[in-house]
Structure formats: C-alpha cells, structure tokens
Design an enzyme around this catalytic site. Structure first.
Site, PDB file in Angstrom:
ATOM      1  N   ASP A  82      32.822  25.768  46.880  1.00 57.31           N
ATOM      2  CA  ASP A  82      32.526  24.646  45.997  1.00 57.31           C
ATOM      3  C   ASP A  82      32.530  25.077  44.525  1.00 57.31           C
ATOM      4  OD1 ASP A  82      31.901  21.967  45.571  1.00 57.31           O
ATOM      5  OD2 ASP A  82      29.745  22.286  45.718  1.00 57.31           O
ATOM      6  N   HIS A  83      33.050  24.226  43.659  1.00 55.93           N
ATOM      7  CA  HIS A  83      32.970  24.387  42.201  1.00 55.93           C
ATOM      8  C   HIS A  83      33.233  25.811  41.721  1.00 55.93           C
ATOM      9  CE1 HIS A  83      31.741  20.481  40.650  1.00 55.93           C
ATOM     10  NE2 HIS A  83      31.006  20.338  41.737  1.00 55.93           N
ATOM     11  N   HIS A 180      24.934  15.944  39.820  1.00 49.55           N
ATOM     12  CA  HIS A 180      24.370  16.957  40.713  1.00 49.55           C
ATOM     13  C   HIS A 180      22.848  16.976  40.580  1.00 49.55           C
ATOM     14  CE1 HIS A 180      28.524  18.768  40.081  1.00 49.55           C
ATOM     15  NE2 HIS A 180      28.465  18.457  41.359  1.00 49.55           N
ATOM     16  N   HIS A 208      30.886  13.753  44.659  1.00 53.86           N
ATOM     17  CA  HIS A 208      29.978  14.833  44.291  1.00 53.86           C
ATOM     18  C   HIS A 208      28.630  14.236  43.906  1.00 53.86           C
ATOM     19  CE1 HIS A 208      32.432  18.650  43.844  1.00 53.86           C
ATOM     20  NE2 HIS A 208      33.306  17.749  44.302  1.00 53.86           N
ATOM     21  N   GLY A 209      27.593  15.056  43.952  1.00 54.05           N
ATOM     22  CA  GLY A 209      26.256  14.568  43.604  1.00 54.05           C
ATOM     23  C   GLY A 209      25.730  13.593  44.630  1.00 54.05           C
ATOM     24  N   SER A 211      23.324  13.872  46.825  1.00 60.30           N
ATOM     25  CA  SER A 211      21.894  13.889  47.134  1.00 60.30           C
ATOM     26  C   SER A 211      21.166  12.785  46.372  1.00 60.30           C
ATOM     27  CB  SER A 211      21.278  15.248  46.761  1.00 60.30           C
ATOM     28  OG  SER A 211      21.738  16.262  47.631  1.00 60.30           O
ATOM     29  N   ASN A 230      29.379  15.370  49.267  1.00 57.00           N
ATOM     30  CA  ASN A 230      28.700  16.648  49.130  1.00 57.00           C
ATOM     31  C   ASN A 230      27.187  16.462  49.137  1.00 57.00           C
ATOM     32  OD1 ASN A 230      31.294  17.572  48.779  1.00 57.00           O
ATOM     33  ND2 ASN A 230      30.939  18.493  46.779  1.00 57.00           N
ATOM     34  N   THR A 233      21.390  19.491  47.142  1.00 54.19           N
ATOM     35  CA  THR A 233      19.987  19.548  46.707  1.00 54.19           C
ATOM     36  C   THR A 233      19.029  19.035  47.772  1.00 54.19           C
ATOM     37  OG1 THR A 233      20.730  19.237  44.425  1.00 54.19           O
ATOM     38  CG2 THR A 233      18.395  18.888  44.880  1.00 54.19           C
TER      39      THR A 233
END
Length: 288
Positions: A82-83, A180, A208-209, A211, A230, A233
């Site tokens: 990831d990233h 994120h 993305h982000g 959570s 994804n 957290t």
C-alpha cells in the site's frame, strides 16, 4: 491455492457491483484474523501492508505468511503493498511474492505521476502483478505520508481517463473526498465525481480512507464503481483496544497468547463486518 493477482477479482467485483475488503495488517495475528474472517464468510480477500510494516517485518516474511494462508484455505487471496513511493521497494516486494503493488506518485505533477507509474507498470506486468495508482491526494496520514486536509485535491474525471490511457494502470484510487484515519465529522464524499470517473474509466476504482465511513455511504460508493475498500485504522484500533482491555483487567499479564487471542478475535469481528458491508460475502467462488 497460491496467492493471486488482484486484477481479476477486482474486475469481477466492479462488474458485479460489490467491493473486495483490503485490510492493512501489522502482525501475524492480524493477518490470521482477516484470513479467518474470509474463511468464515467465503469472501475473496486482499491483505495489505504499509511501507512501514514491510520495513518492520520484511517482505519475505509477509509474503510467506500470506502464501501459507492462501494454500491452506484455497481462497482467492492477493497480497498488496500500500502507498509506496519507492520504486526499489516495489521491486523488492514483487520479487518476494507480492501480487499487487501501489505506486503513489500523487504528490507529483500529473506528467511525473504518469512517468513513475509507467516505470512500475513495466516491471509489474512482466511478473503478472496488479498495479494501483492514485490521482489527486487523499487527505490524512498513511505511514509517513501526510496530506493536510487543505492540500487534499480531488481527482479530475478527465485526467483519470487520460492517466489510465497513458499508463495502462490496472486499478485507480481517485481522491473523492475521503481521508486516512478516523473521521472527526461526517465524510464529505463527492459521489457525483465518483460517477463521472466511473463513466470514463473501466478499471476498478479504490476507496481509500475506508475506516469510519457510514455504511450507507460505503454502499453508495461501491454501487458507483468502487471495487476495493481499504480498511486500516479501524482494524488496528479494534486489535489494540482488545489488548488494552486485557491489561486493564490484569496488569500483570505476561503471556502474549492471553492478549493476542482476544485481539485477533476483535479484529476478526471487525473484518467480517466490513466484508458484509462491501458485499463480497460468499463471492470467493466467483474468482477462484
């Protein structure tokens, strides 16, 4: 069944309007938790590791553990980096056995993002590995990548189309208003922008982000074309909070099995909830 590239599973997910849960793991127990959740729900799965986790544990250890899980369960499982901004680390992970990698060059101008993504594509395609890239900037913190909310830029739908045409990248993470970490307020997701990007781009899109996004917003984003979500957290918090509870009840506990087992169970419960939310439960047979 060996680890597989995420390309095929994500294409099927987008076609059938569900998403694959992609979980960032940092320990063996976290990896086991998401594997057990996938077995229980018969879900396809993407295991993810951040650059920090790769440097902490080693890509060969992570790839070996994920390979054991795939072989034991027979489930369609991909292992994703990831990233990552480091080309050499991407190559190292591919050589170790990763089946998907993300080149994050979103902090660079469009033309440089194109060139850096093309460079990764040349290596990854030869190895049968999926490549994910990002356009715009997703706000928040991911390992040592920090994007202030004021600097978070939403992806331009036409640029998304041009980017895929020029790079051939297989999976795209457009910035659409997520961040994120855990949201302090209601996420400001641009659903109209997702629809515009999905109309122009056939490749699976990545949320993305993931959570803390309200369930109804996740379902809406998935219906519009987000084929991968994804989760990092929330999984980490569930795992850590369970450990804290053990030590609150028994501060003298010194047997890792006594606190890792409840931590794994907490992470597994969270993973099952996210798989249900993504709509991928029972879909493992579609991508075997």
């Amino acid at each position: 069944m060996p680890l597989i590239s995420s390309t095929h599973m994500l294409q099927i997910a987008r076609k059938n309007k569900y998403a694959i849960g992609a979980f960032n793991v940092h320990t063996l127990e976290m990896l086991q938790a998401v594997i057990e959740a996938a077995v229980e729900t018969q879900s396809p799965l993407i295991i993810q590791s951040t650059v920090g986790t790769v440097k902490h544990l080693g890509p060969d250890y992570l790839a070996a553990a994920a390979t054991v899980a795939a072989n034991r369960t027979g489930l369609p499982i991909a292992l994703h980096l990831d990233h990552c901004t480091d080309f050499q680390l991407i190559v190292q992970c591919i050589r170790a056995g990763y089946t998907s990698v993300m080149i994050d060059a979103s902090m660079y101008p469009f033309e440089e993002n194109v060139e850096r993504t093309r460079k990764v594509m040349e290596v990854a395609l030869a190895a049968g590995v999926n490549v994910e890239a990002e356009l715009g900037k997703v706000g928040g913190v991911e390992d040592d990548i920090v994007v202030d909310e004021r600097d978070a830029l939403l992806a331009d739908p036409e640029e998304c189309s041009q980017f895929i045409e020029r790079t051939g990248v297989l999976t795209l993470a457009p910035a659409i208003g997520t961040a994120h970490g855990i949201y302090k307020g209601e996420p400001n997701i641009d659903f109209a922008r997702i629809a515009q990007i999905a109309d122009r781009v056939a490749a699976p899109l990545v949320l993305h982000g993931g959570s803390g996004i309200p369930a109804e917003q996740v379902r809406r984003a998935v219906a519009l074309g987000m084929a991968k979500m994804n989760i990092a957290t929330e999984l980490r918090i569930a795992f850590t909070d369970a450990i804290k509870q053990v030590f609150t009840a028994n501060p003298e506990e010194n047997d890792p099995r006594k606190y890792m087992v409840p931590a794994k169970e907490a992470a597994k419960r969270l993973a099952i909830e996210k798989m249900q939310l993504c709509g991928c439960v029972g879909k493992a047979g579609e991508v075997r």
